[in-house]
Design a protein around this motif. Structure first.
Motif, PDB file in Angstrom:
ATOM      1  N   ALA A   1       0.830  -1.208   0.000  1.00  8.23           N
ATOM      2  CA  ALA A   1       0.000   0.000   0.000  1.00  8.23           C
ATOM      3  C   ALA A   1       0.860   1.252   0.000  1.00  8.23           C
ATOM      4  CB  ALA A   1      -0.921  -0.010   1.213  1.00  8.23           C
TER       5      ALA A   1
ATOM      6  N   VAL B   1      -6.777   2.454  -2.022  1.00  6.47           N
ATOM      7  CA  VAL B   1      -6.296   1.072  -1.991  1.00  6.47           C
ATOM      8  C   VAL B   1      -7.298   0.235  -1.195  1.00  6.47           C
ATOM      9  CG1 VAL B   1      -4.491  -0.504  -1.216  1.00  6.47           C
ATOM     10  CG2 VAL B   1      -3.867   1.730  -2.183  1.00  6.47           C
TER      11      VAL B   1
ATOM     12  N   ALA C   1      -5.518   2.615   3.777  1.00  5.39           N
ATOM     13  CA  ALA C   1      -6.123   1.518   3.023  1.00  5.39           C
ATOM     14  C   ALA C   1      -7.468   1.146   3.642  1.00  5.39           C
ATOM     15  CB  ALA C   1      -5.194   0.305   3.019  1.00  5.39           C
TER      16      ALA C   1
END
Length: 275
Positions: free
Chosen positions: A43, A54, A75
């Motif tokens: 990430a 993400v 994320a």
């Protein structure tokens, strides 16, 4: 730029044996942290090179492995079972690229913990006549949605195999296969750098294209006749050899749903140590 990470576990840093990936074991608890570290490194690399979102989809076993309390806060995590597209849930949400993280080679191939869906009852899966790992199957599904596979991580054989289904993908080999249950492993500090660097490089190939649905044929070879016979009760699935079933689907999405049914029925047909 929105990126999906499909996070399996057999190809994560340090993983080499059954206990490392079976939920509930002491080893699994340990390697959950290493898997989460691999995800975070990925990430970080993606976001540093232009990703704006993400989404991490859990793709291993019960699909509750990543430690959300340790996940990069930038994320998002898609966790839990019974997702229609399983390992590839989220591929249909207009993402611009997909990462296969912690992947492994397919049933019948060399590689650390090599298998395709079922750990030890399938000896080979073929997609349109070509031996297919989970990576190849999932890449075909991604292509149907116009999404490129931009990166693959796992052992060295997994990364080499990826050249056949995602030739433009960046790769990060976190271990070197010695046998099904042994590998030369780099420590997490080293693999984090490898993954982060590869992820940043991978963003150069991100960008959703035009996807097309097409018919596909999947064949599954089992290690015992009763598993093939059990799977052949599914409508559209034919027994094509003593231990082999075959089916055709009008799209890769439908093919993967049918494949999930076939493997679930085969798994339910196993009986103790005789399989």
């Amino acid at each position: 730029m929105r990126i999906l990470i499909s996070a399996d576990m057999e190809g994560a840093t340090g993983v080499t044996c059954t206990a490392d990936v079976v939920p509930g074991t002491e080893q699994w608890q340990r390697f959950r942290r290493l898997l989460t570290g691999d995800v975070n490194a990925c990430a970080t690399g993606l976001l540093s090179a232009g990703a704006t979102d993400v989404l991490v989809n859990e793709a291993h076993s019960a699909q509750r492995n990543i430690l959300i309390e340790d996940l990069d806060p930038r994320a998002r995590l898609l966790t839990g079972r019974h997702k229609p597209l399983s390992m590839m849930q989220g591929i249909d949400t207009r993402v611009d690229g997909v990462v296969f993280l912690g992947y492994h080679t397919g049933a019948g191939a060399d590689g650390v913990l090599a298998h395709t869906y079922l750990e030890n009852a399938i000896t080979e899966v073929r997609l349109d006549g070509v031996p297919a790992s989970e990576g190849r199957l999932n890449a075909a599904l991604a292509a149907e949605h116009g999404v490129p596979v931009i990166m693959v991580t796992g052992d060295d054989l997994t990364c080499a195999e990826a050249a056949g289904y995602a030739p433009r993908a960046a790769t990060a080999a976190v271990k070197e296969c010695v046998s099904r249950y042994a590998a030369i492993c780099a420590p997490p500090q080293t693999t984090a750098d490898l993954i982060r660097t590869a992820a940043a490089r991978a963003m150069a190939t991100a960008g959703r294209g035009h996807g097309d649905a097409a018919a596909h044929v999947i064949e599954v070879d089992f290690d015992a006749t009763h598993l093939a016979h059990a799977a052949a009760v599914v409508p559209t699935v034919d027994l094509s050899a003593t231990r082999t079933v075959r089916f055709t689907a009008e799209s890769m999405t439908e093919a993967m749903k049918a494949f999930k049914v076939v493997t679930a029925i085969a798994a339910a047909a196993m009986d103790g140590i005789y399989g």
